[in-house]
Design a protein around this motif. Structure first.
Motif, PDB file in Angstrom:
ATOM      1  N   ILE A 275       0.561  -1.181   0.034  1.00 16.20           N
ATOM      2  CA  ILE A 275       0.241  -0.150   0.068  1.00 16.20           C
ATOM      3  C   ILE A 275       0.730   1.257  -0.037  1.00 16.20           C
ATOM      4  O   ILE A 275       1.574   2.474  -1.132  1.00 16.20           O
ATOM      5  CB  ILE A 275      -0.943  -0.362   1.422  1.00 16.20           C
ATOM      6  N   ILE A 276       1.685   1.195   0.969  1.00  9.39           N
ATOM      7  CA  ILE A 276       2.631   2.822   0.984  1.00  9.39           C
ATOM      8  C   ILE A 276       4.022   2.553   0.119  1.00  9.39           C
ATOM      9  O   ILE A 276       3.719   3.708  -0.342  1.00  9.39           O
ATOM     10  CB  ILE A 276       3.834   2.290   2.025  1.00  9.39           C
ATOM     11  N   TYR A 277       3.672   1.454  -1.572  1.00  6.32           N
ATOM     12  CA  TYR A 277       4.485   2.413  -2.430  1.00  6.32           C
ATOM     13  C   TYR A 277       3.462   1.946  -3.606  1.00  6.32           C
ATOM     14  O   TYR A 277       4.261   2.198  -4.244  1.00  6.32           O
ATOM     15  CB  TYR A 277       5.758   0.267  -2.495  1.00  6.32           C
ATOM     16  N   ALA A 278       2.336   1.771  -3.044  1.00 10.85           N
ATOM     17  CA  ALA A 278       2.260   2.409  -4.036  1.00 10.85           C
ATOM     18  C   ALA A 278       2.046   3.657  -4.475  1.00 10.85           C
ATOM     19  O   ALA A 278       2.029   4.878  -5.733  1.00 10.85           O
ATOM     20  CB  ALA A 278       0.341   2.793  -4.092  1.00 10.85           C
ATOM     21  N   ILE A 279       2.649   5.473  -3.767  1.00 11.58           N
ATOM     22  CA  ILE A 279       2.835   6.187  -4.038  1.00 11.58           C
ATOM     23  C   ILE A 279       4.256   7.062  -4.751  1.00 11.58           C
ATOM     24  O   ILE A 279       3.646   7.654  -5.516  1.00 11.58           O
ATOM     25  CB  ILE A 279       3.141   6.878  -2.663  1.00 11.58           C
ATOM     26  N   PRO A 280       4.852   5.833  -4.652  1.00 11.14           N
ATOM     27  CA  PRO A 280       5.915   6.147  -4.994  1.00 11.14           C
ATOM     28  C   PRO A 280       5.802   5.888  -6.772  1.00 11.14           C
ATOM     29  O   PRO A 280       6.591   6.550  -8.066  1.00 11.14           O
ATOM     30  CB  PRO A 280       7.466   5.378  -5.009  1.00 11.14           C
ATOM     31  N   ALA A 281       5.192   4.691  -6.595  1.00  9.25           N
ATOM     32  CA  ALA A 281       4.242   4.215  -8.409  1.00  9.25           C
ATOM     33  C   ALA A 281       3.450   5.158  -9.104  1.00  9.25           C
ATOM     34  O   ALA A 281       3.471   5.337 -10.450  1.00  9.25           O
ATOM     35  CB  ALA A 281       3.383   2.397  -8.291  1.00  9.25           C
ATOM     36  N   GLN A 282       2.929   6.069  -7.993  1.00  7.97           N
ATOM     37  CA  GLN A 282       2.146   6.742  -8.857  1.00  7.97           C
ATOM     38  C   GLN A 282       3.059   7.713  -8.821  1.00  7.97           C
ATOM     39  O   GLN A 282       2.532   8.628 -10.202  1.00  7.97           O
ATOM     40  CB  GLN A 282       0.399   7.283  -7.440  1.00  7.97           C
TER      41      GLN A 282
END
Ligand code: F6R
Length: 607
Positions: A573-580
């Motif tokens: 869930i947290i690593y969605a931020i850099p992906a986006q």
């Protein structure tokens, strides 16, 4: 895809057609058009490009009249040109269409042989010609539509107007959604309730195969067999459907930055007030009834399923099968009563996912939908619809819906583990405690935005970019690559870190940035080894990890992005931020249309 609208109104309808079409632009935005009946005769305006182009055309040559239909297009048959834009007309008939007429070619040839001339390359135009032909042979508009529907194969939602008939509109649906809106002495048709929100909250959803004859004061609905039927009128909550960008430049950043708050909302929906238990309002699914979960979705929603597979299997020890909906339905897999099928969709209208739902209904023990649009077809047709509480997502590329889908899946995985005896009460509480930290950690991850923007300045120069991840971070690598492709138009691929050496490593050279999602977890050292293999071949690695990971493995990498330390359970869930945000900033660096990337649409209602 495409969005359709129809209004039998009391005042000039052109402005309201534009307002409602704006709310359907998520379905397609390569051309648009309207037909309005003025003094009994139909007049058309169409324009290539987004709705602003149609708005300009209407400013230059306004249309007056109280009855009209409109369309915003996502091209399937025929390029996005003015001639291919809807409405299409033949004689006294005008039609707007969402979907695909699969047998349009033989129908067109038959009509050509009978002397019909076509103005477009679309599949939709044949529908207008078939209706016109039937009317020329003496049929009434309703009879002509009914006989035409019987000849069509494929998926469609249609709205018709007729020259000389100011108080008549006919709609039909098969495979694509269509709703009737009820006003005071006015009647509407629309692809969804959200489009109709500015004019009414009183909605009647047409069912599969239905068609309807509307006047300002009456409706007559028929089913696929031609029997008169009645369908319920429901009140739809339209307040929740108002949207704006706030202080953000794009809906995409607004939605990315909303994630901590919408996720907190999603959590509060699925947790007991004291955070000791998972609580599903309206009745929790019983995971002890099932031997297998089958998770089906498309695109980003599919990657949420991919993460969930790890969670359900590891925590609840229940086998999980995942598939993209477009493959699932045609592979016709065996599904039985001891299978729970979970379909996931932000829009709730994705044609492939809806078809997968139709395939499993009656076969599976239970069909659950994880859904954002609670008034959508998928929400209405599933046995149980679980809302993700993300709020309206406008930007075509999904962001907050993804993290909210993950939130619901995380809650369900804990619930399944508890029900199946894999977690005791203390274990359930401990897993929930990790989830409860997620909004705060998302907030922290968002603070690394300036570093992501700096990295994106370099990424924007690349022709190809690879993403790597292991375990539940592998789907994040796939999601990162998808986001980057669709927003920046740079070619990107996601790989399981360990799979790289089995072929894709041949792509590595100093011009290919490799983005490695590697939180410190049980697999960290293995991921680092794969990263080393890349660097040994001149590859340029961007390491996305926490402070400990960067300290241990940052040496020799091209750049590092620091994420907050988090439990491995919630890392996806947290690593969605850099992906986006890496995709977002790469796109703004390149100057692409972030909220409405080329060739895409928010709701993919064709196969
Ligand atoms: C990617 C994206 C799409 C959707 C997919 C499914 O950013 O938005 O891949 O995730 O089209 O859409 P829904 O969730 O509406 O079924």
């Amino acid at each position: 895809m495409c969005g359709i609208i129809g209004i039998l109104g009391k005042a000039d309808v052109a402005p309201m057609l534009l307002t409602t079409l704006k709310r359907l632009e998520y379905r397609g935005y390569d051309s648009a058009g309207v037909v309005v009946i003025n003094d009994g005769s139909m007049q058309t305006r169409r324009a290539v490009g987004k709705l602003e182009a149609l708005e300009m055309a209407l400013k230059a040559a306004p249309l007056q009249g109280n009855s009209g239909i409109g369309h915003t297009r996502w091209a399937t048959h025929g390029a996005p040109t003015e001639a291919n834009a809807h409405p299409h007309r033949a004689g006294k008939v005008a039609v707007v269409h969402n979907g695909i007429i699969e047998n349009f070619q033989p129908l067109r040839e038959e009509l050509l042989a009978k002397g019909h001339q076509f103005a477009s390359e679309t599949d939709s135009e044949v529908v207008a010609h078939l209706v016109m032909r039937a009317m020329d042979q003496g049929q009434s508009p309703a009879q002509a539509v009914a006989s035409t529907l019987a000849r069509l194969e494929g998926a469609f939602a249609l709205a018709f107007l007729f020259d000389g008939e100011d108080d008549l509109m006919i709609g039909a649906r098969r495979g694509s959604p269509l709703a009737i809106g009820h006003g005071e002495g006015e009647m509407y048709l629309g692809s969804d309730a959200m489009a109709l929100a500015p004019v009414t909250s009183r909605i009647t959803y047409l069912e599969e195969g239905d068609w309807v004859v509307l006047t300002r004061n009456s409706q007559q609905i028929y089913d696929a067999l031609g029997n008169g039927v009645s369908r319920p009128e429901v009140m739809v909550n339209v307040d929740a459907m108002q949207v704006d960008k706030g202080n953000h430049r794009h809906f995409m950043t607004k939605e990315i930055f909303e994630q901590p708050s919408v996720m907190a909302l999603a959590l509060s929906h699925y947790l007991s007030p004291d955070h000791s238990q998972i609580h599903v309002p309206g009745g929790a699914p019983d995971f002890t009834r099932f031997d297998r979960l089958v998770l089906v979705a498309c695109g980003t929603a599919y990657y949420a399923c991919h993460v969930a597979k790890y969670w359900f299997e590891q925590m609840a020890r229940i086998p999980v099968e995942i598939d993209v909906a477009s493959e699932f339905r045609y592979r016709a897999p065996p599904i039985g009563r001891r299978d729970m099928v979970i379909v996931v969709s932000q829009s709730g209208e994705t044609a492939d996912t809806l078809a997968a739902l139709h395939y499993v209904k009656g076969k599976a023990g239970q069909v659950v939908a994880i859904i954002n649009a609670t008034e959508s077809s998928i929400a209405r047709e599933a046995d149980l619809a679980l809302p993700i509480k993300a709020g309206v997502e406008v930007s075509v590329a999904s962001s907050k819906a993804f993290t909210c889908q993950l939130t619901v899946f995380a809650a369900l995985a804990i619930l399944a583990a508890r029900q199946r005896g894999e977690l005791d009460a203390a274990g359930e509480k401990a897993q929930i405690a990790k989830l409860v930290h997620t909004p705060r950690l998302l907030d922290e991850a968002l603070k690394a935005e300036p570093q992501m923007a700096a990295a994106a300045r370099e990424l924007a120069k690349a022709r190809d970019i690879l993403f790597l991840g292991r375990g539940p971070l592998y789907p994040l690598a796939l999601e990162g690559a998808l986001k980057l492709k669709e927003l920046s138009y740079i070619h990107a691929e996601g790989y399981a870190s360990g799979e790289l050496k089995h072929g894709p490593i041949a792509l590595i050279d100093e011009r290919v940035p490799v983005i490695c999602f590697a939180p410190v977890d049980a697999l960290f050292d293995k991921t680092v080894s794969n990263m080393q293999e890349v660097m040994a071949r001149g590859g340029k690695v961007l390491l996305v990890s926490d402070a400990k990971g960067i300290a241990r493995a940052g040496k020799g990498t091209w750049a590092q992005l620091e994420m907050p330390e988090c439990d491995p359970f919630i890392a996806p869930i947290i690593y969605a931020i850099p992906a986006q945000l890496l995709a977002y900033h790469t796109a703004t660096e390149k100057g692409t249309d972030v909220d409405q990337p080329r060739n895409l649409a928010k709701s993919v209602t064709v196969e």
